[in-house]
Design an enzyme around this catalytic site. Structure first.
Site, short mmCIF file in Angstrom:
data_model
loop_
_atom_site.label_atom_id
_atom_site.label_comp_id
_atom_site.label_asym_id
_atom_site.label_seq_id
_atom_site.Cartn_x
_atom_site.Cartn_y
_atom_site.Cartn_z
N GLY A 39 0.79 -1.22 0.00
CA GLY A 39 0.00 0.00 0.00
C GLY A 39 0.82 1.26 0.00
CB CYS A 40 4.38 1.74 0.16
SG CYS A 40 5.61 3.02 0.41
N GLY A 41 2.90 4.40 -1.37
CA GLY A 41 3.06 5.28 -2.51
C GLY A 41 4.35 6.05 -2.51
CB CYS A 74 8.16 2.78 0.21
SG CYS A 74 6.68 2.32 1.12
#
Length: 257
Positions: A99-101, A103
């Site tokens: 769910g990382c935009g 990182c």
């Protein structure tokens, strides 16, 4: 698996969603490792490259090839000299969660970018967007099997959904969609995006960088997303569901009655 309900318990085989590490390599240099669904990864490589600011147009990518790795996938992307020069401004070599935009980003200006103003004069009505969102679920073919994937879709001026991409990560699904539109040379200024998730600022940012004038989310939005939408001239819609939708921001008067 065992399915429990107040009336009893049964055993049933159900498919599970796959998520794998995807290494994004530019000219043999690792830039990021993202967790993603192992489908439409060439589209993902194009969309990610554009929304990260590495490329400005399709022709900046000479080729993109997906290779199998022992524990995941490698997107081997060859970019031209100008794009590689932009890449050198970054320092992003950390892993990205599903769910990382953001990182691995280590500079504030790489997290919240200066966004272009949307020049499109595209307008549509709320009912058309509402109908498009209601038709989206039936077209989420991968999600039908597992119930674990987000979708991002693009609808044209008639409200017809012309493209949809799915992924365990909402950012990835949108990048896959944008990549597909880039590769198919579909004009983003004459339609709208639908996302089956909340709308945080990264989602608005990606759409602004690509030039999509309207974004409709099935869930809530954030204050920063609204602020960026107003800066870039994007009409932002939240809670687009069967009972209606919330027009959160529409500074350019894109949603007509």
């Amino acid at each position: 698996m065992r399915l429990w309900s107040p009336s009893g318990e049964i055993k049933q085989d159900r498919p599970l969603t796959e998520e794998v590490p995807v290494v994004l390599e530019y000219n043999c240099v690792t830039f990021a490792v993202m967790m993603a669904s192992p489908s439409d990864l060439v589209d993902f490589s194009y969309g990610f490259s554009l929304t990260e600011g590495i490329i400005e147009k399709e022709s900046d990518i000479i080729y993109s090839q997906i290779k199998d790795a022992p524990k995941g996938k490698i997107a081997a992307i060859e970019i031209n000299a100008q794009a590689f020069h932009r890449l050198e401004k970054y320092n992003r070599t950390l892993s990205g969660r599903t769910g990382c935009g953001l990182c691995g980003v280590d500079k504030l200006e790489h997290a919240i970018k200066d966004l272009p103003k949307i020049t499109s004069d595209f307008k549509t009505n709320a009912k058309l967007i509402h109908n498009a969102m209601n038709s989206l679920k039936s077209q989420q073919h991968l999600n039908k099997e597992t119930g674990a994937l987000h979708a991002a879709a693009f609808a044209d001026h008639t409200g017809h959904i012309i493209a949809i991409r799915e992924d365990v990560g909402r950012h990835n699904a949108l990048d896959k969609l944008i990549g597909h539109l880039i590769r198919e040379n579909i004009d983003p200024s004459n339609g709208f995006a639908l996302i089956t998730s909340r709308c945080s600022f990264e989602m608005v940012q990606k759409c602004a960088l690509f030039g999509i004038p309207i974004v409709a989310a099935v869930s809530a939005t954030t204050g920063l997303a609204v602020s960026l939408a107003e800066q870039s001239g994007i009409a932002l819609i939240a809670f687009a569901r069967k009972e209606g939708l919330n027009i959160v921001s529409d500074i350019a008067d894109r949603i007509i009655k």
